[in-house]
Design a protein around this motif. Structure first.
Motif, mmCIF file in Angstrom:
data_model
loop_
_atom_site.group_PDB
_atom_site.id
_atom_site.type_symbol
_atom_site.label_atom_id
_atom_site.label_comp_id
_atom_site.label_asym_id
_atom_site.label_seq_id
_atom_site.Cartn_x
_atom_site.Cartn_y
_atom_site.Cartn_z
ATOM 1 N N GLU A 47 0.828 -1.208 0.000
ATOM 2 C CA GLU A 47 0.000 0.000 0.000
ATOM 3 C C GLU A 47 0.860 1.254 0.000
ATOM 4 O O GLU A 47 0.556 2.219 -0.693
ATOM 5 N N GLN A 48 1.961 1.239 0.766
ATOM 6 C CA GLN A 48 2.861 2.384 0.766
ATOM 7 C C GLN A 48 3.485 2.576 -0.615
ATOM 8 O O GLN A 48 3.598 3.705 -1.099
ATOM 9 N N GLU A 49 3.890 1.465 -1.244
ATOM 10 C CA GLU A 49 4.477 1.559 -2.580
ATOM 11 C C GLU A 49 3.469 2.089 -3.592
ATOM 12 O O GLU A 49 3.817 2.895 -4.471
ATOM 13 N N ASN A 50 2.218 1.663 -3.461
ATOM 14 C CA ASN A 50 1.185 2.155 -4.376
ATOM 15 C C ASN A 50 0.961 3.658 -4.212
ATOM 16 O O ASN A 50 0.761 4.384 -5.194
ATOM 17 N N LEU A 51 0.995 4.126 -2.973
ATOM 18 C CA LEU A 51 0.835 5.564 -2.732
ATOM 19 C C LEU A 51 1.944 6.351 -3.414
ATOM 20 O O LEU A 51 1.697 7.358 -4.079
ATOM 21 N N VAL A 52 3.167 5.892 -3.216
ATOM 22 C CA VAL A 52 4.314 6.588 -3.817
ATOM 23 C C VAL A 52 4.208 6.562 -5.338
ATOM 24 O O VAL A 52 4.474 7.574 -6.015
#
Length: 989
Positions: free
Chosen positions: A359-364
């Motif tokens: 999820e963090q990678e998707n946000l970035v």
């Protein structure tokens, strides 16, 4: 027209698009002094040293040649060996190391906002150096180019210089001693200085052996005379043994003067006398002036940070290098900051072990794509402070599991402004000393409010003129406007990136327009001319009446003038009357809040939290064609910010920024809101609008008001609202203000998971009818539901889990819940992938339940064995009288066995087909309506097969009856089934 207005009218308003980087007409030193002192060659310098060594003549300290702040001293006597030895002893004793340790602890300390609105990171972990470009006094004085996104992000003509190279030799080969580092609000001056100090403390700035930072704000509050020696030891006690030998040693010292705009410096000899003695008490401003003059500790290096308007307070001859902090003018720096910040291990919070780093990678990734489109957010993230705001907002939206009272969206924006303005006055030389935030609220707030009222986000130069210049009357007001344009304008407004609108301005962050508009209204700045005059007159009369009272009392004792007290009482009528009128203003604020909060044209928009998310991460999909008409602007955050600003915590922070909202005013506005907001909140609201209303109550942070508003909400319909952890926390927080039972809570298709159910547990306990369809709730969620149903205070009587992947394990948990629950009367497990094993698990525990009346096990691939097992248990159940078994894999034999059940004999009715023997089932319309509602979520091929079997059964039953009335009923039902089949085949259903 005043002279100031005449001068301003002569200025081309195109200058709003050419924001000057310095205050051209600012008070202070205005000339650029050029020293023409001769330069000694090598031979001359050697000859001079020889004379000094062989004679007792010593040059005075003032014999230092200045050229642009770079220093080339005439030869000075060498320091005594005793002083150097003493310094070595001090250094070996660890005084400077203690100083480094103390500075590192202090400057590594993150502000409260860092810890409050997300995980706290060290400067080494997430710091990205902004772009620093070398500048010159001539460049500062000339107008800057048009403020467009291209010029803002690409300035290749100026040399980029790193922070550690600021004191390198200049273009002429002279050693730079004084550096002025300037930048507008939000470019990261203070953070850069903190990073510089921390680097020195960890040995990454070897150029200097000692760094002594000073806050000019701190110095500005000190009016007593003090010596440099005492000033250093007062701030840094570890240096008390080092300071006495500073002058006699060759120690490489760096003084940091942060925030020079806070000091009023006078470099004239008549204003600030020369001082070369570190032990002589003088005003703090005189110490700063003489350090910059190089008359005091001439070998020391100095770096000064300031806003552009104050750059010219230091004469150019005392500055060796000008450097401008340009923020993240390279989008790659923006991406790097977001990558480092959002990818930290602690970013997703302590309670999110169930969340993967994906999820963090998707946000970035989504944020990077939005930046690559050169969207408006690219212009916003030009300022590092807005990058912090973006990351903080994303953390609030995505990684908030519980919402403490201090954590609100309004609180984030209020704290963001405090981080950047911290109560600074706009111009320290102006006698009014108006705070920067107060000036912004009066001017930019007015522009923001008029934009909200006219549904406009792009502003022309004419709009700016109307808001900033229309009331300009004095020289002081003109000077304040110039300082604002130079230092603050680009913080709030940036050029529009939409094609065809390059010469218009928009708010840097869209939500900031709504925040400032809300602040403008709540502060009471939205007044007519009569209201302003009345307020001033009331205050004057109120002050005068106190003095008149004393005079009247004295005269009445001497002269029998009975009419004087009468006149005095008449004089006091006006302030009382005006106070009643001011109460009407509070009613108007509450009315504005209610009208904006419940605008019917905004009823079917996304909720405000989804709107903020889209403004940051963009909208995935094809881009809009330039000729396509844009959507209407939406300003649903405006009333929410109005409520949030009235909360006690935000009012306390705004008080620090110079924007005072009295307790009485907040109380009266809240009192007026009960007549408007709560009354309108009683109406049935669409799900997204209801979510906005709940979020408004959360932001308002008034528990008594919220309890009164929530108590009237008996039905809460949030279907199809994407219930993120934040929204679940908001719902739980708001609903916790009361303990009343909720008749119905509809959370259909809300993206719930087991974590959401844990957050909402206290709310779910009080709900009678609970709709959890279409939420992908698996076995983990069923475990939470089991705990809910087994709780002593559970009030759930109807539970719908239709279209969730419950499975066999989930069915086991639900079966355990049925055995011990005493409130549930209706349970729907339609299309939950139970299978025979799941149905049999429920049947095993069903006998221990004493309250269930209706059980739906339709569309679960049940065979005859499982279906008959459930029915056998249901026949012995005291209260269960209806079992739904349609759309299962039941054979003809099984159908006949189930058809033989009679309510009067067996006590249960099984709903399997649309027929009941030779008649149409009483529940045929119910079964078809259930199928109709769920078709979008079911497998169409399998549904067609089941509908064909139903149609075949109808035709067979119709052929077995001779009753014309029953045949007509069969034909009617057959037509409905055929119509549904036809739409499925055509793909129109």
């Amino acid at each position: 027209m005043s002279w100031a207005m005449q001068c301003q009218s002569c200025l081309s308003w195109g200058s709003w698009a050419r924001l000057p980087r310095s205050l051209a007409g600012h008070r202070g030193t205005r000339s650029v002094c050029v020293c023409a002192a001769p330069v000694l060659g090598p031979a001359g310098r050697c000859f001079l040293r020889k004379i000094l060594r062989t004679s007792s003549v010593s040059l005075p300290r003032a014999c230092v040649r200045y050229q642009g702040g770079s220093q080339e001293s005439f030869a000075r006597p060498s320091s005594s060996r005793h002083g150097q030895s003493q310094l070595r002893n001090v250094a070996s004793s660890g005084a400077i190391k203690k100083h480094q340790k103390s500075l590192s602890a202090w400057f590594s300390h993150q502000p409260n906002e860092e810890r409050q609105f997300g995980p706290s990171f060290s400067l080494d972990a997430v710091h990205v150096d902004p772009v620093i470009r070398e500048s010159s006094l001539e460049e500062i004085l000339k107008p800057s180019p048009d403020l467009t996104i291209q010029n803002q992000l690409q300035q290749p003509s100026r040399r980029i210089i790193s922070l550690h190279n600021l004191f390198d030799v200049d273009a002429c080969g002279r050693q730079v001693k004084n550096v002025v580092l300037y930048g507008t609000v939000g470019t990261g001056k203070s953070t850069l200085i903190k990073k510089m100090v921390v680097d020195w403390c960890h040995g990454r700035l070897p150029r200097f052996e000692l760094v002594i930072p000073f806050s000019c704000e701190d110095l500005s509050h000190s009016h007593a005379h003090v010596s440099l020696r005492h000033l250093i030891t007062k701030k840094y006690q570890h240096l008390r043994d080092v300071v006495p030998v500073l002058e006699a040693s060759n120690l490489r010292v760096l003084f940091i003067l942060n925030g020079l705009e806070r000091l009023n410096l006078d470099f004239r000899l008549a204003g600030t006398e020369l001082c070369c003695d570190p032990n002589e008490p003088v005003p703090p401003s005189a110490i700063v002036v003489n350090l910059l003059r190089k008359y005091l500790l001439p070998e020391a290096s100095i770096i000064v940070t300031t806003r552009p308007s104050a750059v010219r307070r230091i004469p150019g001859k005392y500055v060796g290098r000008y450097a401008e902090i340009c923020g993240f003018s390279d989008t790659n720096l923006q991406k790097l900051y977001f990558q480092m910040r959002l990818s930290q291990p602690g970013c997703s919070g302590e309670q999110s072990q169930d969340r993967s780093p994906v999820e963090q990678e998707n946000l970035v990734e989504m944020l990077s794509r939005n930046l690559e489109r050169h969207n408006q957010i690219t212009a916003a993230c030009f300022l590092p402070s807005y990058c912090w705001l973006v990351c903080t907002t994303l953390h609030f939206l995505y990684f908030t599991r519980t919402v403490p009272p201090s954590q609100t969206l309004t609180g984030i924006y209020t704290s963001f402004l405090r981080l950047n303005f911290s109560g600074e006055v706009l111009d320290s030389t102006d006698p009014t000393h108006i705070s920067m935030m107060k000036y912004v609220a009066k001017t930019v707030g007015k522009l923001a409010y008029e934009g909200v009222m006219s549904r406009k986000t792009c502003f022309s130069e004419e709009d700016l003129r109307q808001c900033f210049e229309v009331e300009m009357k004095t020289e002081s007001e003109l000077n304040l406007l110039e300082v604002f344009r130079s230092d603050v304008f680009r913080f709030f407004l940036s050029p529009c990136v939409q094609p065809g609108k390059e010469h218009t301005f928009v708010f840097t962050i869209p939500a900031m327009q709504e925040y400032l508009a809300a602040l403008y209204v709540v502060l009471g700045e939205k007044k007519t001319l009569a209201q302003r005059v009345g307020k001033e007159l009331s205050e004057v009369i109120g002050r005068v009446s106190e003095d008149v009272a004393v005079v009247v009392n004295i005269i009445s004792k001497v002269l029998p003038l009975r009419f004087l007290p009468v006149l005095f009482n008449l004089l006091k009528i006006f302030p009382r009357y005006f106070s009643r009128l001011s109460g009407k203003d509070r009613d108007a604020i509450a009315h504005t809040m209610a009208e904006e909060l419940f605008k019917e044209e905004d009823y079917y928009n996304d909720d405000v939290l989804d709107q903020i998310n889209s403004s940051i991460l963009g909208v995935e999909g094809p881009m809009r064609h330039p000729d396509e008409a844009p959507d209407d602007e939406v300003f649903e955050l405006f009333p929410i910010f109005m409520g949030g600003i009235l909360s006690r915590r935000n009012r306390a922070i705004l008080e620090q920024l110079g924007c005072s909202i009295k307790n009485l005013a907040a109380f009266e506005i809240a009192k007026a809101m009960k007549k408007t907001v709560i009354r309108k909140g009683h109406r049935g609201l669409p799900p997204s609008e209801l979510m906005d209303y709940l979020f408004f109550l959360h932001e308002f942070q008034n528990e008594r008001f919220t309890a009164e508003a929530i108590r009237s909400l008996r039905t809460v319909n949030l279907s199809s609202v994407k219930m993120t952890p934040l929204k679940c926390s908001v719902l739980a927080s708001v609903m916790s203000t009361t303990c009343h039972e909720v008749e119905e809570l509809n959370l259909t298709s809300c993206n719930l998971d087991s974590g959401s159910l844990r957050t909402l547990f206290p709310v779910l306990l009080r709900c009678k009818a609970l709709h959890l369809q279409l939420n992908s709730l698996g076995s983990d969620a069923c475990k939470e539901i089991r705990d809910l149903l087994l709780h002593d205070k559970c009030a759930v009587s109807s539970l719908r889990l239709t279209n969730n992947p419950v499975g066999e394990q989930g069915a086991q948990y639900l079966a355990e819940a049925l055995a011990g629950n005493r409130s549930l009367t209706q349970l729907s497990l339609l299309h939950t992938a139970l299978g025979d094993a799941g149905a049999e698990a429920i049947a095993q525990h069903l006998a221990q339940n004493q309250h269930l009346q209706e059980l739906n096990l339709g569309y679960n691939s049940l065979t005859d064995t499982a279906a008959l097992c459930v029915v056998e248990v249901a026949k012995r159940h005291e209260t269960l009288d209806k079992v739904h078994l349609y759309f299962n894999d039941i054979s003809e034999d099984g159908k006949r066995a189930l058809d033989s059940l009679r309510m009067d004999r067996d006590g249960v009715r099984a709903l399997v087909f649309l027929t009941a023997g030779t008649d149409v089932s009483d529940y045929w319309s119910h079964i078809l309506s259930v199928v109709q509602r769920n078709l979008p979520f079911w497998d169409h091929k399998r549904v067609r097969q089941h509908l064909a079997l139903l149609l075949q059964d109808l035709e067979s039953s119709r052929s077995q009856t001779a009753n014309p009335w029953r045949k007509a009923k069969f034909l009617r039902v057959e037509s409905e089934v055929k119509k549904m089949l036809g739409k499925l085949q055509d793909g129109t259903l």
